[in-house]
Design a protein around this motif. Structure first.
Motif, mmCIF file in Angstrom:
data_model
loop_
_atom_site.group_PDB
_atom_site.id
_atom_site.type_symbol
_atom_site.label_atom_id
_atom_site.label_comp_id
_atom_site.label_asym_id
_atom_site.label_seq_id
_atom_site.Cartn_x
_atom_site.Cartn_y
_atom_site.Cartn_z
ATOM 1 N N ARG A 117 0.861 -1.037 -0.070
ATOM 2 C CA ARG A 117 0.059 -0.037 0.016
ATOM 3 C C ARG A 117 0.834 1.357 0.153
ATOM 4 N NH1 ARG A 117 -2.484 -4.084 1.740
ATOM 5 N NH2 ARG A 117 -4.652 -4.190 1.430
ATOM 6 N N SER A 119 0.305 3.885 1.324
ATOM 7 C CA SER A 119 0.094 4.662 2.770
ATOM 8 C C SER A 119 1.499 4.300 3.553
ATOM 9 C CB SER A 119 -1.029 4.165 3.550
ATOM 10 O OG SER A 119 -1.189 2.998 3.731
ATOM 11 N N ALA A 120 2.193 3.147 3.258
ATOM 12 C CA ALA A 120 3.324 2.637 3.762
ATOM 13 C C ALA A 120 4.339 3.856 3.683
ATOM 14 C CB ALA A 120 3.924 1.459 3.528
ATOM 15 N N GLY A 125 1.928 5.951 7.459
ATOM 16 C CA GLY A 125 2.131 4.720 7.154
ATOM 17 C C GLY A 125 3.507 4.104 8.169
ATOM 18 N N ILE A 128 2.643 3.547 11.605
ATOM 19 C CA ILE A 128 1.977 2.177 11.657
ATOM 20 C C ILE A 128 3.116 1.043 11.599
ATOM 21 C CG2 ILE A 128 0.208 0.730 10.594
ATOM 22 C CD1 ILE A 128 -1.147 3.186 10.113
ATOM 23 N N ALA A 129 3.953 0.966 10.552
ATOM 24 C CA ALA A 129 4.914 0.082 10.050
ATOM 25 C C ALA A 129 5.934 0.013 11.398
ATOM 26 C CB ALA A 129 5.549 0.358 9.095
ATOM 27 N N THR A 140 2.946 -5.120 6.862
ATOM 28 C CA THR A 140 1.753 -5.184 5.829
ATOM 29 C C THR A 140 0.346 -5.657 6.466
ATOM 30 O OG1 THR A 140 2.434 -7.446 5.505
ATOM 31 C CG2 THR A 140 3.074 -5.722 3.697
ATOM 32 N N LEU A 143 -0.915 -2.295 8.159
ATOM 33 C CA LEU A 143 -1.228 -1.400 7.357
ATOM 34 C C LEU A 143 -2.681 -1.558 6.388
ATOM 35 C CD1 LEU A 143 2.060 -0.837 5.600
ATOM 36 C CD2 LEU A 143 0.505 1.057 6.573
ATOM 37 N N GLU A 147 -6.092 0.652 6.526
ATOM 38 C CA GLU A 147 -6.665 1.248 5.422
ATOM 39 C C GLU A 147 -8.030 0.599 5.305
ATOM 40 O OE1 GLU A 147 -4.613 1.220 1.970
ATOM 41 O OE2 GLU A 147 -3.065 2.293 2.925
#
Length: 344
Positions: A117, A119-120, A125, A128-129, A140, A143, A147
């Motif tokens: 994605r 957004s990463a 992102g 979140i990662a 993943t 993410l 989303e």
């Protein structure tokens, strides 16, 4: 007599080249996962900085058109391969030629480099990662959840274990997010059921705190407000109740246990006061002074500048009765004072 003819064995049908090709490609993907597709991109898409006249490779846009997908998807495979090449896991783009095969890493390693994605790459992102890595899960997965909030909501509504995980995550987050604290507080006070539940839990927490204070400090607060040392047996009883509460599972309701412990300790405190003659007298003295101070403050706050505007006969009658009660109280105290002096 005729003999039955034994059925002849049928020879297997010739293997289709298309089936064989599908099986081989499936085997490659089963062993290598996304690396197989990453290699296709790495050996066919020219790296940045190379012109079309320098290599038979094509641009990501051209490759995407040939593949019938978006350039963004192609670039996600491209970037995953690039990150793996920087780690020495696969060859760099420049040494790969169209159609070239290389030994590919294990399939599980692919998810550590491929992010499905866009957004990463954003600040959100990235956060979140990083949080996913700290929890020991693949970025993943986190993410994908981030989303698709509708899917997250559905899982929370349908599955108690997911709801508990979400609750714990919110509690961890709310400690460092004042804005979220305020939003949750507003949600609670605007929802009657939640407001009642919070009040109930708060009352239980206060009662447990009362018992815990006795067990840990070894002191009690009397009904009149005195703080004194707790008798040994009373403190032991507080410790016993507290240990029972602490042994409860996190999801067990502590309300009934808290009420029982609180009521028991309250009763024992009253009994402890009554069992100690000196403490009992001191308790009555403290209560008297407390009541006297309250009454004094009430009268000090009264004003009579506009008494004519609100005067009623009942007011005077009540004050006269109060005056008589005060007189009786004064007489009793003076008699007690005289008896004490004579005893000396």
């Amino acid at each position: 007599m005729s003999l039955a003819t034994a059925p002849s064995e049928t020879s297997p049908a010739p293997l289709s080249d298309l089936v064989a090709r599908d099986a081989r490609e499936f085997g490659v993907y089963a062993r290598t996962g996304g690396w197989a597709f990453g290699l296709m991109v790495a050996r066919s898409v020219r790296p940045g900085g190379q012109g079309a006249d320098e290599t038979p490779k094509v641009s990501a846009k051209e490759f995407a058109e040939l593949a019938g997908c978006s350039p963004e998807r192609v670039m996600r495979y491209y970037k995953a391969w690039d990150r793996a090449a920087d780690d020495g896991l696969v060859p760099h783009f420049e040494v790969l030629a169209p159609g070239q095969d290389v030994e590919l890493p294990d399939a599980d390693a692919w998810l550590s480099y491929y992010v499905s994605r866009n957004s990463a790459t954003s600040e959100r992102g990235t956060a979140i990662a990083e949080a996913a890595e700290a929890e020991g899960i693949r970025p993943t997965k986190a993410l994908e959840v981030a989303e698709n909030p509708t899917a997250l909501r559905a899982a929370i509504l349908a599955d108690p274990s997911t709801a508990r995980a979400a609750r714990q995550a919110l509690l961890d987050r709310v400690r460092e997010d004042p804005e979220l604290q305020a939003e949750l507080a507003r949600d609670v006070v605007r929802t009657d059921d939640l407001k009642k539940a919070v009040a109930t839990e708060s009352r239980s927490a206060d009662r447990i705190g009362y018992v815990r204070q006795i067990a840990e400090s070894g002191q009690i607060r009397t009904p009149a407000g005195q703080t004194v040392d707790a008798p040994a047996d009373l403190r032991q009883e507080a410790e016993r109740h507290l240990s029972l509460i602490d042994e409860l599972d996190e999801d067990e309701d502590t309300g009934e246990w808290a009420s029982e412990a609180y009521d028991t300790m309250k009763s024992l405190v009253v009994e402890a006061v009554e069992a100690d003659p000196e403490l009992r007298v001191q308790e009555r003295r403290t209560k008297f002074y407390s009541s006297l101070q309250k009454a004094t403050r009430v009268f000090e706050d009264l004003t009579f500048d506009d008494a004519g505007d609100f005067y009623e006969d009942d007011m005077v009658q009540r004050l006269e009765e109060l005056q008589q009660a005060i007189g009786t109280c004064l007489a009793a105290l003076r008699d007690a004072q005289g008896s004490a002096r004579r005893a000396e």
